[in-house]
Design an enzyme around this catalytic site. Structure first.
Site, PDB file in Angstrom:
ATOM      1  N   LYS A 161       0.773  42.302  97.305  1.00 16.47           N
ATOM      2  CA  LYS A 161      -0.611  42.023  96.687  1.00 16.47           C
ATOM      3  C   LYS A 161      -1.453  43.412  97.232  1.00 16.47           C
ATOM      4  O   LYS A 161      -2.117  44.118  96.298  1.00 16.47           O
ATOM      5  CB  LYS A 161      -1.592  40.917  97.222  1.00 16.47           C
ATOM      6  CG  LYS A 161      -0.868  39.544  96.545  1.00 16.47           C
ATOM      7  CD  LYS A 161      -1.522  38.431  97.407  1.00 16.47           C
ATOM      8  CE  LYS A 161      -0.935  37.026  96.660  1.00 16.47           C
ATOM      9  NZ  LYS A 161      -1.450  36.041  97.290  1.00 16.47           N
ATOM     10  N   GLY A 167      -6.451  33.861  93.920  1.00 18.82           N
ATOM     11  CA  GLY A 167      -6.885  32.560  93.392  1.00 18.82           C
ATOM     12  C   GLY A 167      -8.400  32.927  92.847  1.00 18.82           C
ATOM     13  O   GLY A 167      -8.589  33.317  91.795  1.00 18.82           O
ATOM     14  N   GLY A 225       1.523  21.294 101.218  1.00 19.29           N
ATOM     15  CA  GLY A 225       1.851  22.020 100.003  1.00 19.29           C
ATOM     16  C   GLY A 225       0.976  23.463 100.289  1.00 19.29           C
ATOM     17  O   GLY A 225       1.016  23.983  98.993  1.00 19.29           O
ATOM     18  N   ILE A 277     -10.790  34.598  93.794  1.00 22.01           N
ATOM     19  CA  ILE A 277     -11.757  35.720  93.968  1.00 22.01           C
ATOM     20  C   ILE A 277     -11.417  36.780  92.791  1.00 22.01           C
ATOM     21  O   ILE A 277     -10.151  37.196  92.784  1.00 22.01           O
ATOM     22  CB  ILE A 277     -11.335  36.535  95.489  1.00 22.01           C
ATOM     23  CG1 ILE A 277     -11.644  35.462  96.524  1.00 22.01           C
ATOM     24  CG2 ILE A 277     -12.079  37.703  95.603  1.00 22.01           C
ATOM     25  CD1 ILE A 277     -11.181  35.967  97.767  1.00 22.01           C
ATOM     26  N   THR A 283       0.035  21.703  86.405  1.00 22.55           N
ATOM     27  CA  THR A 283      -1.121  21.473  86.906  1.00 22.55           C
ATOM     28  C   THR A 283      -2.006  22.717  86.734  1.00 22.55           C
ATOM     29  O   THR A 283      -3.307  22.373  85.922  1.00 22.55           O
ATOM     30  CB  THR A 283      -1.338  21.382  88.553  1.00 22.55           C
ATOM     31  OG1 THR A 283      -0.833  22.379  89.264  1.00 22.55           O
ATOM     32  CG2 THR A 283      -0.738  19.901  88.920  1.00 22.55           C
ATOM     33  N   VAL A 284      -1.872  23.683  86.608  1.00 21.89           N
ATOM     34  CA  VAL A 284      -2.541  24.928  86.202  1.00 21.89           C
ATOM     35  C   VAL A 284      -2.968  24.999  84.672  1.00 21.89           C
ATOM     36  O   VAL A 284      -3.830  25.118  84.232  1.00 21.89           O
ATOM     37  CB  VAL A 284      -2.060  26.424  86.707  1.00 21.89           C
ATOM     38  CG1 VAL A 284      -3.036  27.390  86.281  1.00 21.89           C
ATOM     39  CG2 VAL A 284      -2.066  26.288  88.296  1.00 21.89           C
TER      40      VAL A 284
END
Lengths: 431, 431
Positions: free
Chosen positions: A205, A134, A187, A136, A13-14
């Site tokens: 992160k 995502g 999901g 940001i 999908t990406v």
């Protein structure tokens, strides 16, 4: 006009989103870069599968070497996921002087620093903003921003899954297990949610962000991590009644050349901007010397936001190629690694105790806190339930060190009037 | 290595900040641009004055032509303020093929489009992010962001002065006049605050942002503007008791190729992120097709944030020079100007009425709303004060058109049982 040639690892999908965005914005991209961007090959598992996007037949291949060894390819965009095998492929691509754009958070968490160093040796770039939060552009902000020279604190919600869960638990009063199930159905959570709910993903992160923000080598082991699995409706409701919302917050801060990095459920005043970041959204505050307080807010996940972030990173890579400044995405640590010790970590804390409902119990407990120099901003003593002969005490401390907290909790565990320490969380976001 | 030569118009607090930031980050800038940046001349009023920053003696001049006619200067950074005279100087600089960076919000509001068009003709850039929302790179986000092709809505707090005033009125219960005075004492409001408190400054900024976001020529006259001078503590308190906070909000939205731009005091749910943006801070939400919802938050003013924003813009100008893509800062309108009419503008509204406390009054009022198809989400009828024989009704409508609202208010004004329409504001931020 120059042309930059791109190879894509993955067409899920990406990947499909990336192809679409590049096609939809062809003119605009030429306009912004002064050159054309062309996809020349895409690595897929099954070249015969029908695709959701218009692609040229000769783009598809199931052989990584068709991309890695193609000298005409300038940039590899990796959107296929996977860690070990993917890392090996990217290493070979980097050694062949290819720049990398990746949205792969697991890979960057595990092997990010290693890949970035390899890229530096080969004078290539790795851009990975899409792997952090995502929509940001937080990596870019920390790396490019002039204020980044003197960043004091980075604080935020960097995991969409746990924020979704905390939002549903808080707003709808549902128990953790039920909300986790819902998140999985939608999901937003993986079948094995451990890495998210235990705070590990957020900790990885924060490690990357701390490295960038402070130019100091901070390791995952330096991060204090506490997940959200033990949070109950009672915790949430007591927090609410005292004016707070519980969120899983990552904090990286730096004082006197010493860093502190943590990911913990944290009580924030309910009108704090981060307290109002809901569902799967992410938000990151940056406190800089020059600019002061800035915040970035956006979707923490989703295929279109991620594809857009990937294309932004791709444009940045191309800009760097054209400016002749590639090879600078690894930021050399400039400062000696110094992590705060427990007696240097200061915060307010929320503490809940279950105690025997007997004369003198409260006195015994406050004695322990007094011995450790701990004083309180708020204390709630709840009426005893007569059947059980037990009472509950909920407290919010003034600022104390982590050492003071741990010593007090240890001492409390040893006295008979304290049945158990139900929970304790950091309190932040107040002056 | 290439060198880019910069001339500075002005050496006040922002100008001094720019000199400092450029000096402090010399190495970093070379690193990011692949070239050196050098200040060669600074236009000041008084060359003999002592300065807060280390400058070379031969930098200073009081003759604009020393910069405008100096062929070696690539970029003029304008941080001296002023409108008419400054505009004329910048026009001459542009005609001499110089790029411009400006933090001058009044100039850009009045002559922005004109200067941007002139720059396009001369293949030069004008960057002006510092003039819009201080520390927030909102112009860049709208121009660069790939999502900008399909931006549906831009909504935010773009005026620090009014946000400071609304925050103090809401949190401290102080009256408008007293808070305005405090804002003036602190330097957050000007001696003549009209342009801020009447919403004009915000309207000018929203005009610029709407032009960029929708690629449509939107004029200041298309913006519905309502300031904050009439807001009372009663308004704020009724809003609070219904769960809302009043903020001066700018909104630019686009549906079916028609734009709507407004700046109005707006009731937002008290847990809405914009409701919690306090004091002089600015925040802008962008709703894009691909990325979804993103928000940027930062200081709306201050000399260091502004200087940092100016240097960011300067770096962008230089990057464009080096990429050979200068002259693109004016965005040609691509769509026909179409502005929504009052019957196409939908919103919820908060309405306060003072009514006669007599039998049938309420019925008469609701009849008018029913005639105009207006229904309500919430109605508060307040106990009459006996001395006066008057009561108050506070309502929040469901979504209605501006035309429905205006017709209802007109009709209400004509009936005897309504003494006056005390106030009415938009309600936003809810699904």
């Amino acid at each position: 006009m120059d042309k930059i040639r791109v190879g894509l690892f993955g067409l899920g999908t990406v990947g499909t989103g990336v192809v679409k965005v590049l096609d939809d914005h062809k003119e605009r991209i030429i306009h912004k870069l002064g050159c054309e961007v062309e996809i020349v090959k895409i690595l897929v598992n099954d070249v015969s599968k029908t695709r959701d996007v218009i692609i040229k037949k000769n783009w598809l291949t199931d052989k990584p070497d068709d991309l890695i060894d193609d000298e005409s390819i300038d940039v590899i965009v990796e959107v296929m996921g996977g860690v070990e095998n993917t890392k090996e492929l990217l290493e070979r691509a980097i050694k062949n002087k290819k720049h990398i754009v990746t949205a792969n958070k697991d890979l960057m968490a595990v092997s990010g620093q290693e890949l970035l160093r390899l890229a530096k040796e080969n004078h290539t770039d790795i851009l990975y903003d899409a792997s952090i939060a995502g929509g940001i552009p937080i990596v870019r902000t920390l790396v490019d921003g002039l204020a980044s020279d003197h960043i004091e604190k980075v604080m935020g919600i960097v995991n969409g899954t746990t924020n979704f869960i905390m939002t549903k638990m808080t707003d709808e009063g549902l128990p953790f297990d039920q909300v986790l199930k819902e998140a999985q159905d939608l999901g937003f959570a993986e079948a094995d949610p451990t890495s998210d709910v235990e705070g590990l993903d957020a900790a990885r992160k924060m490690t990357l962000l701390a490295n960038l923000a402070f130019k100091m080598e901070v390791n995952l082991a330096d991060v204090e991590v506490k997940g959200i699995t033990a949070i109950t409706q009672d915790d949430i409701n007591f927090a609410k009644s005292l004016g707070y919302t519980i969120k899983l917050i990552g904090i990286a801060s730096m004082h006197d050349h010493k860093a502190e990095v943590m990911v913990e459920p944290t009580l924030l005043p309910k009108d704090h901007p981060l307290a109002n970041v809901k569902n799967e959204f992410n938000a990151v505050y940056v406190y800089g010397d020059a600019v002061g307080e800035t915040m970035f807010y956006g979707p923490g996940a989703g295929s279109l936001p991620t594809a857009t972030a990937v294309v932004s990173d791709l444009m940045e890579v191309i800009r760097n190629i054209r400016l002749g400044i590639s090879g600078n995405t690894y930021v050399d640590p400039q400062f000696k690694r110094q992590i705060k010790t427990p007696d240097e970590k200061f915060s307010r804390h929320f503490i809940r105790l279950e105690v025997e409902d007997q004369a003198g119990a409260f006195q015994e407990i406050t004695n322990i806190f007094t011995d450790n120099n701990v004083s309180f901003a708020k204390i709630l003593q709840l009426p005893a339930t007569e059947e059980e002969g037990r009472a509950e005490i909920v407290m919010i401390t003034h600022k104390i060190s982590k050492a003071q907290l741990m010593k007090s909790l240890e001492a409390l565990e040893k006295i008979a009037v304290v049945d158990r320490i139900i929970s304790h969380y950091r309190v932040d976001g107040e002056e």
